[in-house]
Design an enzyme around this catalytic site. Structure first.
Site, PDB file in Angstrom:
ATOM      1  N   THR A 192       0.852  -1.198   0.000  1.00  0.00           N
ATOM      2  CA  THR A 192       0.000   0.000   0.000  1.00  0.00           C
ATOM      3  C   THR A 192       0.886   1.246   0.000  1.00  0.00           C
ATOM      4  O   THR A 192       0.893   2.019   0.957  1.00  0.00           O
ATOM      5  CB  THR A 192      -0.925   0.021   1.233  1.00  0.00           C
ATOM      6  OG1 THR A 192      -0.123  -0.006   2.437  1.00  0.00           O
ATOM      7  CG2 THR A 192      -1.850  -1.186   1.241  1.00  0.00           C
ATOM      8  N   HIS A 200     -24.611  17.746  26.276  1.00  0.00           N
ATOM      9  CA  HIS A 200     -23.841  17.043  27.309  1.00  0.00           C
ATOM     10  C   HIS A 200     -24.599  15.785  27.720  1.00  0.00           C
ATOM     11  O   HIS A 200     -25.819  15.802  27.838  1.00  0.00           O
ATOM     12  CB  HIS A 200     -23.656  17.958  28.521  1.00  0.00           C
ATOM     13  CG  HIS A 200     -23.028  17.268  29.693  1.00  0.00           C
ATOM     14  ND1 HIS A 200     -21.668  17.037  29.768  1.00  0.00           N
ATOM     15  CD2 HIS A 200     -23.570  16.749  30.830  1.00  0.00           C
ATOM     16  CE1 HIS A 200     -21.399  16.412  30.915  1.00  0.00           C
ATOM     17  NE2 HIS A 200     -22.539  16.231  31.573  1.00  0.00           N
TER      18      HIS A 200
END
Length: 470
Positions: free
Chosen positions: A274, A449
């Site tokens: 690769t 949150h």
């Protein structure tokens, strides 16, 4: 034109049905054009079939296996040792993931009445091409407009011909079993992602990287987190290593490489190469058109993707810029718009980049060093995932979020993320960088949150001089 061959006429032809090509086809059809798309192999291109999507499927499978193994920290005990049926994994990847997505693309092309022609396109001139079929027959077409989206292919290096147990990334995604020993040559995006995936699935992996650092497109403190994770999984990383040759047997392959001039060998079940990709601009007759190529074989285009041949456009991996699917998406829409007479342009400031390693890495815009090199006075604001409630509850605390802002105005010119959810979090920062937002814009935006996204607001608070949780 071939003697005796009747040329059929089309308004817009697109060569290549990858991320750029099929998106361009859909957008052109939406804008009222009659569109034909030519694809020689895969609807959805490399990305959907043998690249981005299947690689993330294997990465996901590896994560699931590791989660079962590491569940004791959550109080989950007495789990039998998990057994991987890799054939089932590969079947799921190919049929539940890839086939579903490529089938969806085919349906969208049909919905927009895009004509799909299977074959390989060869240019005759600025307004004519011929599509050849596998049986050596063909058809000539004349077009008003053409978009080239032919993508790229893996680079083959001397001594490592793609055959048998020496594979490219496509072969690496389709191995018949998880190798006991896997050598990956090239530690860039693809090599590092698949090295991590196979390590999670149970392979011992060795990465041979020719430069001093794997993942050279990311900052060192980000890469160090990946190296730490690799070490914990037993992945061996050898840098400044030059692969020289390979020798195969029926049961394995031996790789010879050099470090500091000293030859070394390593045995493996498979070798995956690769080391990069090259644009698919050769052997398609571009020399018979006015299209101009760079020394690297990339097609030269303007801000709309238009080549030196006024009615021919090019997008994706065959033009300058990062070879990323989301860049090709954007360029396809711009080219389709330009053909339809819209005032479109590739006017983005920066393209985000993501690497699906452990932890995930993501970046957009400039780093501090790049900004200073460009003459900007900047500062960085950093918040660790160890201070984020959601990351702690996920037991995924390694990493950080970093904001790069100008000292005078607080303008956001870049951001880097190493940690959980980085691939998703970077989108907000892409909006910020490309939209010219400043730190106050992020700090005053209420983030839910408990979520990973709070690291963005925390770093923005720090950039303004009012940090809350650090």
């Amino acid at each position: 034109m071939v003697v005796g061959d009747f040329a059929e006429e089309r308004d817009t032809i697109i060569v290549g049905a990858g991320p750029g090509g099929y998106v361009a086809a859909i957008r052109a059809a939406e804008l009222g054009q009659k569109v034909m798309i030519v694809e020689k192999e895969y609807i959805g291109g490399v990305c959907l079939n043998v690249g981005c999507i299947p690689s993330k499927a294997l990465i996901s499978a590896g994560h699931r296996l590791q989660e079962v193994k590491d569940s004791k920290i959550f109080g989950i005990k007495n789990i039998q040792a998990p057994v991987l049926d890799f054939k089932t994994t590969q079947d799921w990847k190919d049929h539940q993931v890839v086939d579903r997505l490529t089938g969806g693309v085919s349906m969208l092309l049909k919905k927009h009445k895009v004509e799909v022609v299977t074959g390989e396109a060869y240019m005759h001139d600025n307004h004519t091409l011929r599509v050849m079929n596998g049986d050596h027959t063909g058809q000539t077409y004349k077009f008003k407009h053409l978009i080239l989206a032919t993508g790229s292919r893996p680079v083959e290096i001397p001594g490592f011909k793609f055959s048998g147990r020496v594979v490219d990334s496509t072969g690496g995604l389709n191995l018949p079993e998880v190798p006991k020993e896997l050598v990956v040559i090239g530690g860039g995006y693809i090599g590092s992602e698949l090295a991590g995936a196979y390590a999670n699935l149970g392979a011992h992996v060795t990465i041979l990287e020719g430069t001093p650092q794997i993942l050279p497109n990311f900052e060192k403190d980000m890469v160090q987190l990946v190296l730490k994770n690799f070490k914990a999984k037993g992945v061996t990383v050898v840098t400044n290593a030059m692969a020289k040759n390979s020798e195969q047997t029926d049961s394995g392959v031996t790789v010879t490489y050099e470090v500091d001039g000293e030859a070394q060998t390593i045995k493996a079940d498979y070798v995956m190469v690769t080391v990069g990709r090259r644009p698919n601009t050769d052997d398609m007759g571009l020399e018979y058109t006015d299209v101009k190529l760079s020394d690297r074989g990339l097609i030269e285009v303007d801000a709309q993707g238009r080549t030196a041949a006024e009615d021919i456009f090019a997008i994706g991996d065959i033009v300058a810029g990062p070879a990323l699917a989301h860049k090709a998406f954007a360029e396809g829409k711009v080219a389709a718009g330009a053909i339809s007479g819209k005032k479109t342009a590739n006017d983005y400031v920066s393209v985000p980049a993501v690497c699906f390693t452990d932890p995930e890495l993501a970046t957009v815009g400039m780093t501090k060093a790049e900004a200073e090199k460009a003459g900007l006075a900047v500062k960085t604001s950093k918040f660790p995932f160890a201070g984020n409630g959601r990351a702690i509850s996920l037991n995924s605390m390694d990493g950080f979020f970093r904001l790069v802002t100008t000292k005078a105005e607080g303008t956001i010119v870049g951001a880097q993320i190493a940690g959980p959810g980085a691939s998703d979090l970077i989108s907000e920062l892409s909006v910020a960088v490309n939209g010219g937002l400043n730190a106050e814009d992020l700090a005053l935006t209420i983030h839910p949150h408990p979520t990973l996204g709070e690291v963005v607001q925390e770093a923005a608070d720090e950039a303004l001089g009012y940090p809350t949780h650090i």
